[in-house]
Design a protein around this motif. Structure first.
Motif, PDB file in Angstrom:
ATOM      1  N   ALA A 271      63.561  40.092  56.758  1.00  0.00           N
ATOM      2  CA  ALA A 271      62.169  40.393  57.112  1.00  0.00           C
ATOM      3  C   ALA A 271      62.037  41.853  57.552  1.00  0.00           C
TER       4      ALA A 271
ATOM      5  N   TYR B 193      67.519  35.684  58.237  1.00  0.00           N
ATOM      6  CA  TYR B 193      66.095  35.769  57.901  1.00  0.00           C
ATOM      7  C   TYR B 193      65.479  37.023  58.509  1.00  0.00           C
TER       8      TYR B 193
ATOM      9  N   GLN C  82      60.646  30.955  60.236  1.00  0.00           N
ATOM     10  CA  GLN C  82      62.106  30.969  60.302  1.00  0.00           C
ATOM     11  C   GLN C  82      62.554  31.772  61.531  1.00  0.00           C
TER      12      GLN C  82
ATOM     13  N   LEU D  21      55.951  25.763  56.705  1.00  0.00           N
ATOM     14  CA  LEU D  21      56.452  26.522  55.551  1.00  0.00           C
ATOM     15  C   LEU D  21      57.135  27.823  55.949  1.00  0.00           C
TER      16      LEU D  21
ATOM     17  N   ALA E 165      55.323  40.363  58.188  1.00  0.00           N
ATOM     18  CA  ALA E 165      56.072  39.392  57.376  1.00  0.00           C
ATOM     19  C   ALA E 165      56.149  38.085  58.147  1.00  0.00           C
ATOM     20  N   GLY E 166      56.112  36.969  57.411  1.00  0.00           N
ATOM     21  CA  GLY E 166      56.374  35.656  57.992  1.00  0.00           C
ATOM     22  C   GLY E 166      55.347  35.218  59.023  1.00  0.00           C
TER      23      GLY E 166
ATOM     24  N   TRP F 215      53.916  32.199  59.296  1.00  0.00           N
ATOM     25  CA  TRP F 215      52.852  31.366  58.719  1.00  0.00           C
ATOM     26  C   TRP F 215      52.851  29.948  59.281  1.00  0.00           C
TER      27      TRP F 215
END
Lengths: 297, 297
Positions: free
Chosen positions: A236, A232, A151, A148, A141-142, A144
């Motif tokens: 996640a 966050y 987090q 964008l 997850a995440g 990127w």
């Protein structure tokens, strides 16, 4: 026929703030360690190759190995910003090795923290890595990139702090000691805005230690930012299917600082990582070297 | 002695997406209008001068005025990214006018919307302007650029949408029609990430109309983003001291679309703007021209 010399083995873990390399013999005995500048292959490819080359030259100099011996090494490079096979191939082509594997830093972080075992990793440095490994399968997850995503990362914490400073300056939110001190360090809001116009994630991440320290000292803005980052991470963890009976590792320069802010089941599951991302890169290179020898036998 | 010819008057309003110029005679009678590319003097100074020069050349061509007549005009340029007197002087020096005043786009937006009267302005286009004018005094909030600020702007709405798309793709938030369609347009998350690595605020702002339309159609993510933008604007209105008995103008390509999402007292105070930012620039240039003539009398 003379017995073929066993190759040296090289591991590398590169992120937005810096890269580290380790050089070992074929048994995994470490011969040299060195570090260099940022290595995010997407943000700045040329700088990445410069950083890696400098760290490799430093490691070679420590051991007195010939360029030819280094070229014959088996290498695994795990780098931030390796977002596609094309980027990996571009990095591999720019480095002087006969046997090189290039992956994202996610691969070496997971292998370093968990080895081959099941578990979940939050590796939070300049960027963010969230990954679950179960029966050799990964779920991510995440991570990127800061534009964008990312987090909870150091880059995200630093940028979120500067956003808060402007909101406080404009009178939308109340100042805290942290926001006042940050604004005073810049001098004026405009200087902060001009800094941000040029800032890379690693530049923002330099403010993360101040956020962490302020939160520990009870600063309301500092605590609020750590809580937003942890919220966050909790989401996640849910997205990658984390269960309370699993192993959860917190690594990276920032990761361990979130321990106290995560939901209780996650806090209770925290376990020491087996090794660092650099260890993971070395283990992956050693596995490849064993495979190559096995294939030649 | 021959009566000195009255100068022509030029107004210009420039933002992150494009610039507009108006050419008028000394009485304010409009002779030509033209538009050009982005004009944010901090994001891209060279492009700003190119955009402005092209729009000026187009306006001159429409009227057949000589270069000398244009040079003798009295001009007011209000541009995004004019964050300091130094930037204003740099723009003024790069343009061919004997009498030019360069300010931020905030000045021309306030003058256009309110004239000299008291009131509060939310001018939301690619970027964000929040300003109160009372007895000729201004009180500002936000609008520091998309890196750290510009909440509620078109650039912010577009970037927030792409962030949401990744959160939905990763399984942290549920997809909506809007996030699914946006991801499908890109093809894959990585293509969106590579877009973001290069995107300027105006690039993100191209997604704002989709957010606005989806919110109107009841899309949960679209509505959530408009509500987040409006929550910022409500806080910013409070910060500049907005009172329910004041005039409130919503201008710019995005501003009017927030009307339905603002707190009730703000909604009730909404009044049509007197004019656009371009009108404001022309009025300011005319005031300067009158002052110059008065000074010469």
């Amino acid at each position: 026929m003379a017995k073929k010399q066993l190759p040296y083995v090289i591991g590398c873990d590169g992120g937005g703030t810096g890269c580290r390399v380790v050089l070992a013999d074929a048994q995994g005995q470490v011969l040299a360690r060195a570090s260099g500048g940022p290595a995010n292959a997407t943000s700045d490819f040329a700088l990445t190759i410069t950083s890696l080359s400098a760290a490799l030259a430093e490691a070679a100099a420590q051991t007195g190995l010939s360029p030819q011996a280094l070229r014959a090494s088996v290498a695994h490079f795990g780098l931030a910003g390796v977002v596609s096979p094309a980027v990996a191939a571009q990095v591999a082509a720019a480095l002087p090795f006969d046997h090189i594997t290039v992956t994202s830093d996610r691969e070496v972080a997971v292998t370093g923290a968990l080895g081959g075992a099941d578990g979940v990793l939050l590796a939070i440095g300049t960027g963010t890595i969230v990954a679950a490994q179960r029966a050799g399968q990964r779920r991510d997850a995440g991570g990127w990139g800061l534009q964008l995503s990312d987090q909870a990362s150091g880059g995200w914490l630093g940028r979120a702090l500067l956003e808060q400073v402007l909101l406080c300056h404009d009178g939308l939110h109340p100042h805290s000691d942290l926001t006042r001190a940050t604004l005073a360090d810049f001098g004026a809001p405009l200087d902060m805005v001009l800094f941000a116009a040029q800032a890379q994630p690693a530049d923002y991440a330099r403010f993360a230690p101040q956020v962490i320290a302020a939160a520990q000292a009870g600063d309301a803005v500092g605590r609020g930012l750590m809580q937003r980052g942890a919220a966050y991470l909790d989401l996640a963890l849910k997205a990658v299917g984390f269960m309370p009976d699993e192993v959860l590792c917190l690594t990276g320069g920032i990761g361990p600082h979130y321990a106290a802010y995560l939901a209780a089941p996650a806090q209770a599951a925290i376990t020491a990582a087996r090794g660092s991302g650099l260890d993971g890169a070395l283990w992956l290179a050693l596995a490849t070297a064993r495979g190559l020898r096995g294939g030649a036998a």
